[in-house]
Design a protein around this motif. Sequence first.
Motif: not given
Length: 545
Positions: A192-216
């Motif tokens: 169960x511990x390994x499964x929790x780490x495995x799933x967390x590593x496969x999550x995606x929560x990343x966003x590229x910045x954009x110049x000219x948009x509010x707060x980048x």
Amino acid sequence: MSKKQLRPIDTPFVALGPSGVAIRTRLKQLTPADGKVLCQVGEHLGRLASRDLALRAVQGLDHSAESWAARKQGLTAESSSRWAGSITKASHDQWALSRRCQLAHVQGLEAGVRTLLHRLSLPVGEKGSKRAPGGYRSKHEWFVKSRRLAVLEHRLDVARAEHEAGVVHVVRGGRRLLNTRHNLNAAELAEAQWRERWEAERWFLAADGESGKRFGNETIRVTPDGEVSLKLPAPLAHLANAPRGRYVLATQVAFAHRGEEWADRISGNRAVAYRIHLDVERGRWYLTASWHKPIVKTVPLEAARAAGMVGVDTNADHFAAYRLDRHGNPVGDPKRFSYDLTGSAGHRDAQVRHAITRLLHWTKRCGVAAIGIENLDFAAEKTREKHGRRKRFRQLISGIPTGKLKARLVSMAAEQDMAIVAVDPAYTSIWGDEHWRKPLTNPRRKMSRHDAAGIAIGRRALGHPIRRRTAPPHDDQSDRRGHRTVQAEPGTQGRKGTRPPVTERAHDARTRTGTTRTRATSASNTVRDARSSGTWVQSSLLDTV
């Protein structure tokens, strides 16, 4: 007997500064609802990222702008256009990284096959040289290595075919963590511990910045006050607690490191990329901000050498540093900055950063603005085929953090306005030990081979030869054999010529100062000057009555 041919020595150069910045802070005081929303968003986007990476891997070398647009359009319906852009860009970067690693793997296999072919072609028991290994010690070892050659040739054929076809093998979540699933007892983890780490590593929560948009950044937005909000994907829009499908976290963040630089960027609406990830072992959420920065034009090599140099020899457990003036003379005593590369990756990285920090602070106190270091790359030098039974030596050079060290040193030195001069590592340890270790050893200073190598690296970075000229022999202490001090400044006139006689030097000194001698010359001075000029004059006797 023919002289040993030395390989050409590359010219020293000033390393380029960092091209990006990444800072991290912790998301504190999150509510259970915040954690649940982040998990759902990360899991949903992670499934989309896995599917998109699989499509990108199938396309291989046939990728085009049209196929990229079709993939992005398919992801937009299940997330948003900005989330889709971040996912497809991450897939492209991951595929390109896998291609580079695949090419390095092919080159490593080629080096191993060449070494095995060479050693198998030699008679059993033939001794090797410093430049090439010899034959194998016994017929049994020769037979075992011949079987290994067949295995490596098969692996090389498969790797070449995959590289030509554009086929890559990628594991989202990491191959090391995947293999840990088969060794849970050794890792001291439950399933169960390994499964929790495995799933967390496969999550995606990343966003590229954009110049000219509010707060980048429009997807993951951080205000100057520290408020964090993110745009929810379309299937999860019902979880929003703010207008326009956004979710605001119940926390405020602050960046302790480079906080002013980050605030200046978002105030000017310049692009800033964000990534949110969960440390399962600690149960903490973190926010990482990153952005590109223009590469600062490096200082000229001559300007970096103006105040001297600190030569650094990189080893598996310490940095051996020595300060040199601009003429190449060692100044003071050697310094050693130790680090411990055992334990977790975070501990090793912290040890390297701490050692580099101490090195930079000491260099700054010395008044030197440049550090000379070897341009190390052991990618093809640590294989078992090259070094054979020298397992400890392979482990030693494998333990030297060359890639991590170069990245950390260049970025941290740029913040201290210091230049990094990379030199060719050829023969620095051998020549440093030969020419500098014994002359600098005394009862109060113990010189090691690594300290002498630091001097050799510093002299090469300054443009001086490593070889140290010795003093004239004991049977002839005059200047008849010529001036031998190599530490003289390169521009000094006559630094390799013979010294003029004493009388000429005295005459030049009087001419420069514009003074003349008024006191009568004594008989002893006359005899000494005459001897120096190569003639003999009988001194006059004083008449005493």
